[in-house]
Design a protein around this motif. Structure first.
Motif, PDB file in Angstrom:
ATOM      1  N   GLU A 404      10.965  58.869  -0.203  1.00 38.08           N
ATOM      2  CA  GLU A 404      11.531  57.640   0.346  1.00 38.08           C
ATOM      3  C   GLU A 404      11.070  57.416   1.780  1.00 38.08           C
ATOM      4  N   LYS A 405      11.030  58.500   2.557  1.00 38.32           N
ATOM      5  CA  LYS A 405      10.583  58.393   3.950  1.00 38.32           C
ATOM      6  C   LYS A 405       9.117  57.988   4.018  1.00 38.32           C
ATOM      7  N   SER A 406       8.295  58.586   3.146  1.00 39.14           N
ATOM      8  CA  SER A 406       6.870  58.254   3.124  1.00 39.14           C
ATOM      9  C   SER A 406       6.644  56.812   2.692  1.00 39.14           C
ATOM     10  N   GLU A 407       7.403  56.371   1.688  1.00 36.61           N
ATOM     11  CA  GLU A 407       7.280  54.990   1.221  1.00 36.61           C
ATOM     12  C   GLU A 407       7.652  54.005   2.320  1.00 36.61           C
ATOM     13  N   LYS A 408       8.718  54.343   3.063  1.00 32.83           N
ATOM     14  CA  LYS A 408       9.144  53.469   4.173  1.00 32.83           C
ATOM     15  C   LYS A 408       8.070  53.438   5.256  1.00 32.83           C
ATOM     16  N   LYS A 409       7.497  54.626   5.559  1.00 31.81           N
ATOM     17  CA  LYS A 409       6.453  54.690   6.574  1.00 31.81           C
ATOM     18  C   LYS A 409       5.231  53.889   6.129  1.00 31.81           C
ATOM     19  N   TYR A 411       5.230  51.382   4.126  1.00 35.76           N
ATOM     20  CA  TYR A 411       5.584  49.958   4.219  1.00 35.76           C
ATOM     21  C   TYR A 411       5.472  49.475   5.663  1.00 35.76           C
ATOM     22  N   ASP A 412       5.954  50.312   6.617  1.00 36.06           N
ATOM     23  CA  ASP A 412       5.881  49.938   8.036  1.00 36.06           C
ATOM     24  C   ASP A 412       4.429  49.771   8.472  1.00 36.06           C
ATOM     25  N   ILE A 413       3.579  50.714   8.032  1.00 38.68           N
ATOM     26  CA  ILE A 413       2.159  50.636   8.394  1.00 38.68           C
ATOM     27  C   ILE A 413       1.525  49.385   7.790  1.00 38.68           C
ATOM     28  N   ALA A 414       1.860  49.113   6.526  1.00 34.49           N
ATOM     29  CA  ALA A 414       1.316  47.924   5.862  1.00 34.49           C
ATOM     30  C   ALA A 414       1.759  46.654   6.587  1.00 34.49           C
ATOM     31  N   THR A 415       3.012  46.639   7.041  1.00 36.75           N
ATOM     32  CA  THR A 415       3.523  45.481   7.785  1.00 36.75           C
ATOM     33  C   THR A 415       2.750  45.287   9.082  1.00 36.75           C
ATOM     34  N   GLU A 416       2.510  46.402   9.798  1.00 33.07           N
ATOM     35  CA  GLU A 416       1.751  46.329  11.049  1.00 33.07           C
ATOM     36  C   GLU A 416       0.331  45.818  10.799  1.00 33.07           C
ATOM     37  N   LEU A 417      -0.283  46.293   9.704  1.00 33.61           N
ATOM     38  CA  LEU A 417      -1.645  45.850   9.377  1.00 33.61           C
ATOM     39  C   LEU A 417      -1.678  44.363   9.054  1.00 33.61           C
ATOM     40  N   LEU A 418      -0.671  43.902   8.307  1.00 33.94           N
ATOM     41  CA  LEU A 418      -0.606  42.480   7.966  1.00 33.94           C
ATOM     42  C   LEU A 418      -0.408  41.629   9.207  1.00 33.94           C
ATOM     43  N   GLU A 419       0.468  42.095  10.112  1.00 32.31           N
ATOM     44  CA  GLU A 419       0.702  41.362  11.351  1.00 32.31           C
ATOM     45  C   GLU A 419      -0.563  41.319  12.208  1.00 32.31           C
ATOM     46  N   ALA A 420      -1.265  42.464  12.266  1.00 26.29           N
ATOM     47  CA  ALA A 420      -2.503  42.516  13.049  1.00 26.29           C
ATOM     48  C   ALA A 420      -3.554  41.575  12.473  1.00 26.29           C
ATOM     49  N   GLU A 421      -3.654  41.552  11.133  1.00 22.50           N
ATOM     50  CA  GLU A 421      -4.630  40.676  10.493  1.00 22.50           C
ATOM     51  C   GLU A 421      -4.264  39.207  10.688  1.00 22.50           C
ATOM     52  N   ALA A 422      -2.958  38.914  10.656  1.00 21.70           N
ATOM     53  CA  ALA A 422      -2.520  37.539  10.879  1.00 21.70           C
ATOM     54  C   ALA A 422      -2.882  37.081  12.291  1.00 21.70           C
ATOM     55  N   LYS A 423      -2.657  37.953  13.271  1.00 20.01           N
ATOM     56  CA  LYS A 423      -3.019  37.628  14.659  1.00 20.01           C
ATOM     57  C   LYS A 423      -4.525  37.481  14.804  1.00 20.01           C
ATOM     58  N   ARG A 424      -5.251  38.348  14.093  1.00 15.33           N
ATOM     59  CA  ARG A 424      -6.709  38.314  14.192  1.00 15.33           C
ATOM     60  C   ARG A 424      -7.263  36.995  13.660  1.00 15.33           C
ATOM     61  N   LYS A 425      -6.615  36.457  12.625  1.00 13.50           N
ATOM     62  CA  LYS A 425      -7.088  35.195  12.053  1.00 13.50           C
ATOM     63  C   LYS A 425      -6.816  34.021  12.984  1.00 13.50           C
ATOM     64  N   ILE A 426      -5.751  34.149  13.770  1.00  8.94           N
ATOM     65  CA  ILE A 426      -5.380  33.070  14.685  1.00  8.94           C
ATOM     66  C   ILE A 426      -6.212  33.118  15.962  1.00  8.94           C
ATOM     67  N   GLU A 427      -6.380  34.343  16.483  1.00 10.98           N
ATOM     68  CA  GLU A 427      -7.065  34.504  17.766  1.00 10.98           C
ATOM     69  C   GLU A 427      -8.568  34.277  17.637  1.00 10.98           C
ATOM     70  N   LYS A 428      -9.171  33.948  18.755  1.00 11.91           N
ATOM     71  CA  LYS A 428     -10.611  33.744  18.821  1.00 11.91           C
ATOM     72  C   LYS A 428     -11.214  34.734  19.817  1.00 11.91           C
ATOM     73  N   SER A 429     -12.362  35.270  19.472  1.00 11.24           N
ATOM     74  CA  SER A 429     -13.053  36.177  20.387  1.00 11.24           C
ATOM     75  C   SER A 429     -14.359  35.523  20.837  1.00 11.24           C
ATOM     76  N   GLU A 430     -14.839  35.957  21.974  1.00  7.60           N
ATOM     77  CA  GLU A 430     -16.090  35.409  22.499  1.00  7.60           C
ATOM     78  C   GLU A 430     -17.250  35.873  21.629  1.00  7.60           C
ATOM     79  N   GLN A 431     -18.148  34.975  21.337  1.00  2.00           N
ATOM     80  CA  GLN A 431     -19.303  35.301  20.500  1.00  2.00           C
ATOM     81  C   GLN A 431     -20.358  36.010  21.337  1.00  2.00           C
ATOM     82  N   LEU A 432     -20.694  37.249  20.923  1.00  4.72           N
ATOM     83  CA  LEU A 432     -21.640  38.078  21.669  1.00  4.72           C
ATOM     84  C   LEU A 432     -22.993  38.062  20.969  1.00  4.72           C
ATOM     85  N   ILE A 433     -24.029  37.774  21.740  1.00  5.23           N
ATOM     86  CA  ILE A 433     -25.379  37.692  21.170  1.00  5.23           C
ATOM     87  C   ILE A 433     -26.302  38.662  21.900  1.00  5.23           C
TER      88      ILE A 433
END
Length: 565
Positions: A404-409, A411-433
């Protein structure tokens, strides 16, 4: 086959899963797909864990079909038919119908779902789960292959949509749906009162399990007490009295082995005061009743038995490709650790024949022994990890708590990854050439080796990532010496050429210093300052390096976790 098709209702009892799979293949060859399988619950007799909800739901649906269909073919193993049945009178005791435009009382819905064994969840991904988020209610009915999303306008159902459990995206609108019970009965006041009465008729003491059910909870392993929730134990005749019954394989032998296992398990648990086992005849269906009148079907030659032993290897090609085979026994080494999905980490002690049933022998903490029939190999996996880890206990609850503890952990990690990916889709980075290709070629020449095809592809992909406006999200995997550092060097070059700072984080001081020496050598002719920060540096040196980082004087900084302090 004409003997089976010549009846409105036919039941084919198979010796085991091998024979059932073979018969399914036979039906497929005959272009017959209008049949139902009464699946095995896939838990040991008197197990303290509940079957997977998918197994329960499938079994419940098939039993409902058995009682309602006028013409039906049912396939089942003898073990499945001996296992407890749901009460057919309770199939419709709980149902909750949703219709577009109707009024819905959320509190009443939550209460009804909870009493029927549905579990509240953050995200609905399995049957018998529900989640409420404001005006949106997600439910995965026990009798559905896909979950539902109900949108409310105040208390009015505005829409009902089917959605994908993985992507959580809805794709189809429906007008109504009727949810069925999760466990085959509703745990209301009447059911609890009946359970208490039946329990105290069979047992002298109450115990923890009794207390949990009395509070309206569905504890793990509640299926081992199904008959206590009914006025009368559901019997084989209640469902199959109008069926023409056929057998495929040595079902008598299979029934005898399973009944012996049931009785051994009963003896194993008989001293448990908190979860006393019901007597086998009270919980399970008597094999003599199941097999008292059946017609024997001829068995295909390749799976006929010789001297009482199935030639299972000869029919392996007919099995489901996802099924674990006998070859997997080779993964288990005597006196090495092994993991049971329900009981945790133990030590594999080899195979033992118990009353003509080959079993895995697993030793747990306190020299507790668990016997697992070899046809349940799917619940076992070799242990990989720290060999000094403590063994789990059969009499304690530590494995369940760790799961149960591992499943909760997770889930927490998956939530953090989803939040990070959501922010990544919104944010813009400078294009490096790469501003100067000749200069970049000179840097590449410093590698001194020819790039491998995979390395060249990965370098190109990383540089492409840096050139777009979406922040990069890439993991580079490879064995030692396969050129991962060169990829980091190329990416660092592109960043420094675009006046960006780079941080290289290493797990150890030694590795960080090695990277520092390599980066310093490769960038020495390109006007890029590289520095190194670790516990080896004095406080004065650390202050200077940090100030230079802030001022932008250092382009590439390499170090350990101290960089994050």
């Amino acid at each position: 086959m004409h003997r089976i098709l010549g009846h409105d209702k036919s039941l084919i009892i198979c010796e085991n899963q091998f024979f059932l799979n073979d018969f399914i293949n036979f039906l497929k060859d005959k272009k017959i797909d209008d049949y139902f399988v009464l699946n095995d619950l896939e838990v040991l007799p008197y197990d303290i864990f509940s079957p997977h909800q998918e197994k329960l739901s499938s079994r419940l649906e098939t039993m409902a079909k058995i009682t309602s269909e006028d013409k039906i073919i049912v396939l089942a193993t003898i073990n499945s038919l001996i296992q407890p049945y749901f009460d057919k009178n309770s199939f419709n005791s709980f149902s909750y119908e949703f219709s577009e435009g109707d009024q819905l009382d959320r509190n009443h819905l939550i209460n009804s779902l909870s009493k029927s064994g549905y579990k509240a969840s953050e995200i609905v991904s399995e049957r018998s789960e529900y989640a409420i988020r404001g005006s949106v209610i997600d439910i995965f009915p026990a009798n559905s292959n896909l979950p539902l999303r109900i949108d409310l306008d105040d208390e009015k159902i505005e829409s009902i949509r089917i959605f994908d459990k993985d992507s959580q995206i809805s794709f189809q609108t429906i007008n109504k749906y009727k949810c069925r019970p999760s466990k085959g009965f509703e745990l209301d006041k009447e059911a609890i009162a009946l359970f208490k009465k039946n329990w105290r008729r069979e047992f002298n003491e109450d115990g923890d399990f009794f207390d949990q059910v009395s509070k309206g909870k569905f504890p793990e392993g509640i299926e081992s007490y199904f008959p206590l929730f009914y006025e009368k134990k559901p019997a084989f005749e209640d469902f199959f009295s109008l069926f023409s019954i056929f057998s495929y394989g040595k079902v008598d032998s299979g029934a005898e082995k399973y009944w012996e296992l049931i009785n051994r398990r009963f003896e194993d648990f008989i001293s448990d005061k908190n979860r006393p086992p019901l007597k086998p005849k009270l919980l399970y269906n008597d094999p003599a009743e199941v097999l008292k009148n059946h017609e024997i079907l001829p068995v295909k030659k390749e799976i006929e038995t010789t001297s009482g032993v199935n030639k299972e290897a000869e029919v392996e090609k007919n099995l489901n490709q996802n099924q674990t085979t006998i070859d997997d026994f080779n993964e288990f080494t005597i006196d090495k650790k092994i993991v049971h999905s329900n009981y945790g980490i133990g030590i594999y002690k080899g195979l033992k024949n118990l009353n003509n049933t080959e079993c895995f022998v697993i030793e747990y903490e306190g020299e507790e022994i668990l016997y697992i029939p070899v046809d349940s190999i799917n619940v076992l996996t070799p242990y990989v990890g720290n060999q000094d880890i403590k063994l789990d206990s059969l009499s304690k609850n530590n494995w369940k708590l760790k799961k149960e503890k591992s499943e909760k952990k997770a889930y927490d990690i998956a939530t953090e990854l989803l939040e990070a990916e959501a922010k990544r889709k919104i944010e813009k980075s400078e294009q490096l050439i790469i501003p100067d290709q000749d200069k970049y070629q000179a840097f590449k020449d410093g590698f001194g080796f020819s790039e491998t095809p995979d390395q060249a592809i990965t370098i190109s992909q990383v540089i492409d990532d840096l050139s777009i406006s979406k922040p990069q999200d890439r993991l580079i995997c490879g064995e030692v010496g396969f050129g991962k550092t060169e990829i980091a060097l190329r990416a660092s070059y592109v960043c420094s050429e675009n006046l960006k700072q780079v941080c290289i984080l290493a797990p150890t001081t030694l590795l960080a210093r090695q990277h520092y020496e390599l980066f310093k050598e490769r960038f020495k002719n390109f006007n890029v300052k590289v520095d190194f920060l670790s516990r080896e540096r004095s406080q004065k040196e650390k202050k200077i390096i940090i100030d230079e980082l802030k001022n932008g004087d250092i382009s590439i900084i390499i170090g350990t976790h101290s960089l994050l302090g």
